[in-house]
Write a protein that holds these residues in place. Structure first.
Motif, PDB file in Angstrom:
ATOM      1  N   ARG A  39       0.821  -1.218   0.000  1.00  0.00           N
ATOM      2  CA  ARG A  39       0.000   0.000   0.000  1.00  0.00           C
ATOM      3  C   ARG A  39       0.849   1.259   0.000  1.00  0.00           C
ATOM      4  NH1 ARG A  39      -3.761  -0.601   5.092  1.00  0.00           N
ATOM      5  NH2 ARG A  39      -1.726  -1.202   5.935  1.00  0.00           N
ATOM      6  N   SER A  40       2.055   1.186   0.575  1.00  0.00           N
ATOM      7  CA  SER A  40       2.881   2.370   0.787  1.00  0.00           C
ATOM      8  C   SER A  40       3.710   2.714  -0.445  1.00  0.00           C
ATOM      9  CB  SER A  40       3.811   2.148   1.989  1.00  0.00           C
ATOM     10  OG  SER A  40       4.710   3.211   2.127  1.00  0.00           O
ATOM     11  N   THR A  41       3.290   3.720  -1.175  1.00  0.00           N
ATOM     12  CA  THR A  41       3.981   4.099  -2.409  1.00  0.00           C
ATOM     13  C   THR A  41       5.397   4.586  -2.138  1.00  0.00           C
ATOM     14  OG1 THR A  41       1.867   4.722  -3.402  1.00  0.00           O
ATOM     15  CG2 THR A  41       3.868   5.556  -4.456  1.00  0.00           C
ATOM     16  N   ASP A  42       5.584   5.411  -1.106  1.00  0.00           N
ATOM     17  CA  ASP A  42       6.910   5.968  -0.821  1.00  0.00           C
ATOM     18  C   ASP A  42       7.912   4.870  -0.490  1.00  0.00           C
ATOM     19  OD1 ASP A  42       5.978   8.506  -1.274  1.00  0.00           O
ATOM     20  OD2 ASP A  42       5.679   8.990   0.848  1.00  0.00           O
ATOM     21  N   VAL A  60      -1.264  -1.711  -4.226  1.00  0.00           N
ATOM     22  CA  VAL A  60      -2.430  -2.594  -4.283  1.00  0.00           C
ATOM     23  C   VAL A  60      -3.225  -2.525  -2.984  1.00  0.00           C
ATOM     24  CG1 VAL A  60      -1.186  -4.608  -3.403  1.00  0.00           C
ATOM     25  CG2 VAL A  60      -3.197  -4.945  -4.850  1.00  0.00           C
ATOM     26  N   ASP A  61      -4.539  -2.669  -3.113  1.00  0.00           N
ATOM     27  CA  ASP A  61      -5.434  -2.785  -1.971  1.00  0.00           C
ATOM     28  C   ASP A  61      -5.752  -4.264  -1.796  1.00  0.00           C
ATOM     29  OD1 ASP A  61      -7.426  -2.799  -0.072  1.00  0.00           O
ATOM     30  OD2 ASP A  61      -8.788  -1.476  -1.156  1.00  0.00           O
ATOM     31  N   ARG A 106     -12.990  -9.281  10.409  1.00  0.00           N
ATOM     32  CA  ARG A 106     -13.192  -9.359   8.956  1.00  0.00           C
ATOM     33  C   ARG A 106     -11.989  -8.787   8.211  1.00  0.00           C
ATOM     34  NH1 ARG A 106     -18.926  -7.820   9.787  1.00  0.00           N
ATOM     35  NH2 ARG A 106     -20.190  -9.691   9.418  1.00  0.00           N
ATOM     36  N   THR A 107     -11.511  -7.635   8.666  1.00  0.00           N
ATOM     37  CA  THR A 107     -10.359  -7.019   8.012  1.00  0.00           C
ATOM     38  C   THR A 107      -9.142  -7.934   8.103  1.00  0.00           C
ATOM     39  OG1 THR A 107     -11.127  -4.769   8.442  1.00  0.00           O
ATOM     40  CG2 THR A 107      -8.769  -5.062   8.045  1.00  0.00           C
ATOM     41  N   THR A 108      -8.918  -8.505   9.282  1.00  0.00           N
ATOM     42  CA  THR A 108      -7.777  -9.399   9.474  1.00  0.00           C
ATOM     43  C   THR A 108      -7.853 -10.586   8.530  1.00  0.00           C
ATOM     44  OG1 THR A 108      -7.571  -8.750  11.801  1.00  0.00           O
ATOM     45  CG2 THR A 108      -6.553 -10.833  11.153  1.00  0.00           C
ATOM     46  N   PHE A 109      -9.041 -11.187   8.404  1.00  0.00           N
ATOM     47  CA  PHE A 109      -9.179 -12.342   7.529  1.00  0.00           C
ATOM     48  C   PHE A 109      -9.130 -11.958   6.060  1.00  0.00           C
ATOM     49  CE2 PHE A 109      -9.819 -14.880  11.150  1.00  0.00           C
ATOM     50  CZ  PHE A 109      -9.734 -16.204  10.746  1.00  0.00           C
ATOM     51  N   GLU A 110      -9.662 -10.808   5.706  1.00  0.00           N
ATOM     52  CA  GLU A 110      -9.602 -10.371   4.310  1.00  0.00           C
ATOM     53  C   GLU A 110      -8.158 -10.191   3.858  1.00  0.00           C
ATOM     54  OE1 GLU A 110     -11.989  -6.881   4.139  1.00  0.00           O
ATOM     55  OE2 GLU A 110     -13.878  -7.974   3.964  1.00  0.00           O
ATOM     56  N   VAL A 111      -7.340  -9.588   4.713  1.00  0.00           N
ATOM     57  CA  VAL A 111      -5.948  -9.317   4.354  1.00  0.00           C
ATOM     58  C   VAL A 111      -5.075 -10.559   4.501  1.00  0.00           C
ATOM     59  CG1 VAL A 111      -3.888  -7.965   4.936  1.00  0.00           C
ATOM     60  CG2 VAL A 111      -6.143  -6.869   4.926  1.00  0.00           C
ATOM     61  N   ASN A 112      -5.234 -11.281   5.612  1.00  0.00           N
ATOM     62  CA  ASN A 112      -4.319 -12.382   5.934  1.00  0.00           C
ATOM     63  C   ASN A 112      -4.683 -13.715   5.291  1.00  0.00           C
ATOM     64  OD1 ASN A 112      -3.211 -10.428   7.546  1.00  0.00           O
ATOM     65  ND2 ASN A 112      -3.535 -11.476   9.478  1.00  0.00           N
ATOM     66  N   VAL A 113      -5.954 -13.909   4.945  1.00  0.00           N
ATOM     67  CA  VAL A 113      -6.394 -15.209   4.420  1.00  0.00           C
ATOM     68  C   VAL A 113      -6.996 -15.089   3.021  1.00  0.00           C
ATOM     69  CG1 VAL A 113      -7.795 -17.264   4.843  1.00  0.00           C
ATOM     70  CG2 VAL A 113      -6.851 -15.979   6.787  1.00  0.00           C
ATOM     71  N   ILE A 114      -8.007 -14.244   2.876  1.00  0.00           N
ATOM     72  CA  ILE A 114      -8.693 -14.150   1.577  1.00  0.00           C
ATOM     73  C   ILE A 114      -7.763 -13.606   0.496  1.00  0.00           C
ATOM     74  CG2 ILE A 114     -10.649 -13.176   0.326  1.00  0.00           C
ATOM     75  CD1 ILE A 114     -11.368 -15.275   2.446  1.00  0.00           C
ATOM     76  N   ALA A 115      -6.945 -12.612   0.817  1.00  0.00           N
ATOM     77  CA  ALA A 115      -6.027 -12.055  -0.191  1.00  0.00           C
ATOM     78  C   ALA A 115      -5.017 -13.094  -0.680  1.00  0.00           C
ATOM     79  CB  ALA A 115      -5.322 -10.818   0.359  1.00  0.00           C
ATOM     80  N   PRO A 116      -4.339 -13.837   0.202  1.00  0.00           N
ATOM     81  CA  PRO A 116      -3.436 -14.880  -0.298  1.00  0.00           C
ATOM     82  C   PRO A 116      -4.146 -15.941  -1.133  1.00  0.00           C
ATOM     83  CG  PRO A 116      -2.930 -14.402   1.990  1.00  0.00           C
ATOM     84  CD  PRO A 116      -4.190 -13.665   1.660  1.00  0.00           C
TER      85      PRO A 116
END
Length: 249
Positions: A39-42, A60-61, A106-116
């Motif tokens: 997420r961090s462009t810099d 990427v989001d 939900r956020t934790t699972f979206e990032v840590n599980v669903i995204a992979p």
């Protein structure tokens, strides 16, 4: 070993810092072309500057499935193929489970599980036809042994470990290897509160048989082995790197 990843193309998420940045640099040093995503462009610009001939980046989001699918396509558009996927990005919110809101789970699972899982499925559309591919998921020792104050995170990383095993069994017939690295205590930004407090650091290190926290560079050799052709018969494995902490009675 220099050159062991020559001709390979890798996508590394969470590459703006810490473990992800170390793996991205390590792959590039060994000959791979790397797309680092975060997420961090810099901070991504800083990573790219370390090896501009071999490292490019993409913002990427991880909660947007369409963006994740497009990310894999972007890698192929840039380099003609994809050979390695490292699912490193993650979030680890600390909270009292009794009052932790479901939105945070939900956020934790979206990032840590669903995204992979989404990225693995997207990469599989290329891996299966080419009959080769390496997926390396970064979990945590808290996904093997739960940790109070990190119930949501521990549960999500346990899911990553089971995802690794299940997908490895399903895709082995396609010559795709899926493995998992479970780090313990490493000196990263995520551990800043511990690193900045001599008392907390002393108490944390006291629990580690090696009597120190790990350096992210110590994860790179294993990540490179699991990405290289020499690991073609290694799949469905979870590799713990924690200075002996989880092996104690």
């Amino acid at each position: 070993m220099a050159g062991e990843l020559n001709g390979k193309v890798a996508l590394v998420t969470g590459a703006s810092r810490g473990i992800g940045a170390a793996i991205a640099r390590g792959y590039a040093e060994r000959g791979a072309l790397v797309v680092g995503a975060a997420r961090s462009t810099d901070q991504l610009r800083e990573l790219e500057a370390t090896n501009p001939e071999r490292i490019s980046t993409a913002t990427v989001d991880l909660r947007d499935a369409e963006s994740l699918n497009s990310l894999v396509d972007l890698v192929v558009e840039r380099h003609g193929r994809i050979d390695i996927l490292v699912n490193n990005a993650g979030v680890a919110p600390a909270a009292d489970f009794a009052t932790e809101p479901i939105e945070q789970w939900r956020t934790t699972f979206e990032v840590n599980v669903i995204a992979p899982m989404t990225l693995a499925q997207a990469a599989g559309r290329y891996f299966i036809p080419q009959r080769s591919g390496k997926i390396i998921n970064i979990a945590s020792t808290t996904g093997i042994r739960g940790k109070p104050g990190l119930v949501g995170y521990s549960t999500s990383k346990g899911a990553v470990a089971r995802f690794t095993e299940a997908l490895a069994a399903e895709w082995a017939r396609h010559n795709i290897q899926v493995n998992c690295i479970a780090p313990g205590a490493f000196a990263t930004d995520a551990q800043s509160a511990v690193l900045e407090s001599p008392d907390l650091l002393h108490r944390r290190v006291r629990r580690i048989p090696a009597k120190r926290m790990g350096d992210v560079s110590e994860l790179v050799p294993l990540a490179c082995l699991l990405a290289a052709p020499g690991s073609d018969f290694i799949t469905g494995s979870i590799f713990v790197i924690d200075g002996g902490e989880s092996g104690k009675l």
